[in-house]
Design a protein around this motif. Structure first.
Motif, PDB file in Angstrom:
ATOM      1  N   LEU A  28      94.387  11.612 -53.144  1.00 31.89           N
ATOM      2  CA  LEU A  28      93.861  13.062 -51.681  1.00 31.89           C
ATOM      3  C   LEU A  28      92.299  12.297 -51.567  1.00 31.89           C
ATOM      4  O   LEU A  28      91.938  12.622 -50.391  1.00 31.89           O
ATOM      5  CB  LEU A  28      94.742  14.067 -51.916  1.00 31.89           C
ATOM      6  N   LEU A  29      91.582  12.568 -52.362  1.00 33.01           N
ATOM      7  CA  LEU A  29      89.992  12.137 -52.293  1.00 33.01           C
ATOM      8  C   LEU A  29      89.802  11.555 -52.700  1.00 33.01           C
ATOM      9  O   LEU A  29      88.765  11.101 -51.818  1.00 33.01           O
ATOM     10  CB  LEU A  29      89.909  14.022 -52.432  1.00 33.01           C
ATOM     11  N   GLY A  30      89.443  10.796 -54.307  1.00 31.79           N
ATOM     12  CA  GLY A  30      89.051  10.095 -54.775  1.00 31.79           C
ATOM     13  C   GLY A  30      88.939   8.725 -54.815  1.00 31.79           C
ATOM     14  O   GLY A  30      87.872   7.626 -53.637  1.00 31.79           O
ATOM     15  N   ILE A  31      90.632   8.016 -53.856  1.00 32.12           N
ATOM     16  CA  ILE A  31      90.439   7.040 -53.066  1.00 32.12           C
ATOM     17  C   ILE A  31      90.031   6.347 -52.280  1.00 32.12           C
ATOM     18  O   ILE A  31      89.490   5.408 -51.639  1.00 32.12           O
ATOM     19  CB  ILE A  31      91.947   6.339 -53.838  1.00 32.12           C
ATOM     20  N   ALA A  33      87.350   7.938 -50.530  1.00 29.67           N
ATOM     21  CA  ALA A  33      86.113   8.364 -50.810  1.00 29.67           C
ATOM     22  C   ALA A  33      85.272   6.817 -51.603  1.00 29.67           C
ATOM     23  O   ALA A  33      84.536   6.669 -50.930  1.00 29.67           O
ATOM     24  CB  ALA A  33      85.513   9.468 -51.629  1.00 29.67           C
ATOM     25  N   ALA A  34      86.325   6.339 -51.963  1.00 26.07           N
ATOM     26  CA  ALA A  34      85.617   4.878 -52.676  1.00 26.07           C
ATOM     27  C   ALA A  34      86.202   4.205 -51.379  1.00 26.07           C
ATOM     28  O   ALA A  34      84.574   2.840 -51.886  1.00 26.07           O
ATOM     29  CB  ALA A  34      86.215   4.996 -54.304  1.00 26.07           C
ATOM     30  N   ILE A  35      86.931   3.635 -50.658  1.00 31.76           N
ATOM     31  CA  ILE A  35      87.296   3.287 -49.540  1.00 31.76           C
ATOM     32  C   ILE A  35      85.860   3.146 -49.194  1.00 31.76           C
ATOM     33  O   ILE A  35      85.624   2.346 -47.944  1.00 31.76           O
ATOM     34  CB  ILE A  35      88.307   2.759 -49.321  1.00 31.76           C
ATOM     35  N   ALA A  36      85.364   4.139 -48.471  1.00 34.08           N
ATOM     36  CA  ALA A  36      84.485   4.766 -46.989  1.00 34.08           C
ATOM     37  C   ALA A  36      83.199   3.651 -47.695  1.00 34.08           C
ATOM     38  O   ALA A  36      82.527   4.198 -47.278  1.00 34.08           O
ATOM     39  CB  ALA A  36      84.519   5.959 -47.169  1.00 34.08           C
ATOM     40  N   ALA A  37      82.800   3.879 -49.098  1.00 35.08           N
ATOM     41  CA  ALA A  37      82.275   3.531 -49.706  1.00 35.08           C
ATOM     42  C   ALA A  37      81.574   2.314 -49.810  1.00 35.08           C
ATOM     43  O   ALA A  37      80.377   1.568 -49.598  1.00 35.08           O
ATOM     44  CB  ALA A  37      81.298   4.443 -51.206  1.00 35.08           C
ATOM     45  N   VAL A  38      83.018   1.288 -50.034  1.00 32.54           N
ATOM     46  CA  VAL A  38      83.112  -0.229 -49.629  1.00 32.54           C
ATOM     47  C   VAL A  38      83.162   0.013 -48.449  1.00 32.54           C
ATOM     48  O   VAL A  38      81.928  -1.111 -48.449  1.00 32.54           O
ATOM     49  CB  VAL A  38      84.007  -0.360 -50.475  1.00 32.54           C
ATOM     50  N   VAL A  39      82.768   0.336 -47.751  1.00 31.19           N
ATOM     51  CA  VAL A  39      83.102  -0.012 -45.866  1.00 31.19           C
ATOM     52  C   VAL A  39      81.524   0.359 -46.034  1.00 31.19           C
ATOM     53  O   VAL A  39      81.203  -0.344 -45.046  1.00 31.19           O
ATOM     54  CB  VAL A  39      84.134   0.580 -45.256  1.00 31.19           C
ATOM     55  N   LEU A  40      81.255   1.588 -46.116  1.00 31.07           N
ATOM     56  CA  LEU A  40      79.687   1.636 -45.787  1.00 31.07           C
ATOM     57  C   LEU A  40      78.284   0.639 -46.370  1.00 31.07           C
ATOM     58  O   LEU A  40      77.901   0.490 -46.018  1.00 31.07           O
ATOM     59  CB  LEU A  40      79.358   3.366 -46.446  1.00 31.07           C
ATOM     60  N   LEU A  41      78.846   0.046 -47.768  1.00 30.41           N
ATOM     61  CA  LEU A  41      78.010  -0.495 -47.955  1.00 30.41           C
ATOM     62  C   LEU A  41      77.716  -1.799 -47.587  1.00 30.41           C
ATOM     63  O   LEU A  41      76.908  -2.581 -47.153  1.00 30.41           O
ATOM     64  CB  LEU A  41      78.499  -0.781 -49.220  1.00 30.41           C
ATOM     65  N   LEU A  42      78.983  -2.641 -47.076  1.00 26.19           N
ATOM     66  CA  LEU A  42      79.244  -4.000 -46.485  1.00 26.19           C
ATOM     67  C   LEU A  42      78.393  -3.877 -44.932  1.00 26.19           C
ATOM     68  O   LEU A  42      78.305  -4.800 -44.806  1.00 26.19           O
ATOM     69  CB  LEU A  42      80.742  -4.161 -46.015  1.00 26.19           C
ATOM     70  N   GLY A  43      79.079  -2.871 -44.496  1.00 24.95           N
ATOM     71  CA  GLY A  43      78.125  -1.927 -43.225  1.00 24.95           C
ATOM     72  C   GLY A  43      76.452  -2.497 -43.416  1.00 24.95           C
ATOM     73  O   GLY A  43      75.921  -2.676 -41.681  1.00 24.95           O
ATOM     74  N   MET A  44      76.139  -1.830 -44.019  1.00 22.42           N
ATOM     75  CA  MET A  44      74.553  -1.412 -44.480  1.00 22.42           C
ATOM     76  C   MET A  44      73.795  -2.705 -45.253  1.00 22.42           C
ATOM     77  O   MET A  44      72.985  -3.012 -45.278  1.00 22.42           O
ATOM     78  CB  MET A  44      74.495   0.036 -45.252  1.00 22.42           C
ATOM     79  N   ALA A  45      74.636  -3.034 -46.108  1.00 22.79           N
ATOM     80  CA  ALA A  45      74.272  -4.382 -46.970  1.00 22.79           C
ATOM     81  C   ALA A  45      73.285  -5.197 -45.922  1.00 22.79           C
ATOM     82  O   ALA A  45      72.635  -6.001 -46.722  1.00 22.79           O
ATOM     83  CB  ALA A  45      74.930  -4.851 -47.730  1.00 22.79           C
ATOM     84  N   PRO A  46      73.034  -6.122 -44.992  1.00 23.79           N
ATOM     85  CA  PRO A  46      73.050  -7.109 -44.440  1.00 23.79           C
ATOM     86  C   PRO A  46      71.050  -6.199 -43.429  1.00 23.79           C
ATOM     87  O   PRO A  46      70.293  -7.161 -44.107  1.00 23.79           O
ATOM     88  CB  PRO A  46      73.669  -7.002 -42.581  1.00 23.79           C
ATOM     89  N   SER A  47      71.493  -5.475 -43.279  1.00 23.60           N
ATOM     90  CA  SER A  47      70.030  -4.359 -43.435  1.00 23.60           C
ATOM     91  C   SER A  47      69.021  -4.936 -44.043  1.00 23.60           C
ATOM     92  O   SER A  47      68.062  -4.384 -43.784  1.00 23.60           O
ATOM     93  CB  SER A  47      70.258  -3.272 -41.953  1.00 23.60           C
TER      94      SER A  47
END
Length: 55
Positions: A28-31, A33-47
């Motif tokens: 309910l929380l871990g998976i 949160a992990a998906i949100a972290a990956v999406v956040l990293l993919l969004g911020m990595a170019p900058s």
């Protein structure tokens, strides 16, 4: 909601164990949160690597 789905084990099949609190929290929380972290990293990595520069 669960009244429509029969929650019983079929004859001849082993009894399904009840999930522990840690397993429930992981699903309910871990998976999510992990998906949100990956999406956040993919969004911020170019900058971070200079690809998001504007002139």
């Amino acid at each position: 909601m669960f009244g429509l789905i029969p929650l019983e084990t079929l004859p001849g099949w082993p009894e399904a164990p009840d999930p522990t609190a840690i397993e429930t929290l992981t699903v309910l929380l871990g998976i999510p949160a992990a998906i949100a972290a990956v999406v956040l990293l993919l969004g911020m990595a170019p900058s971070w690597f200079g690809g998001g520069k504007t002139k």
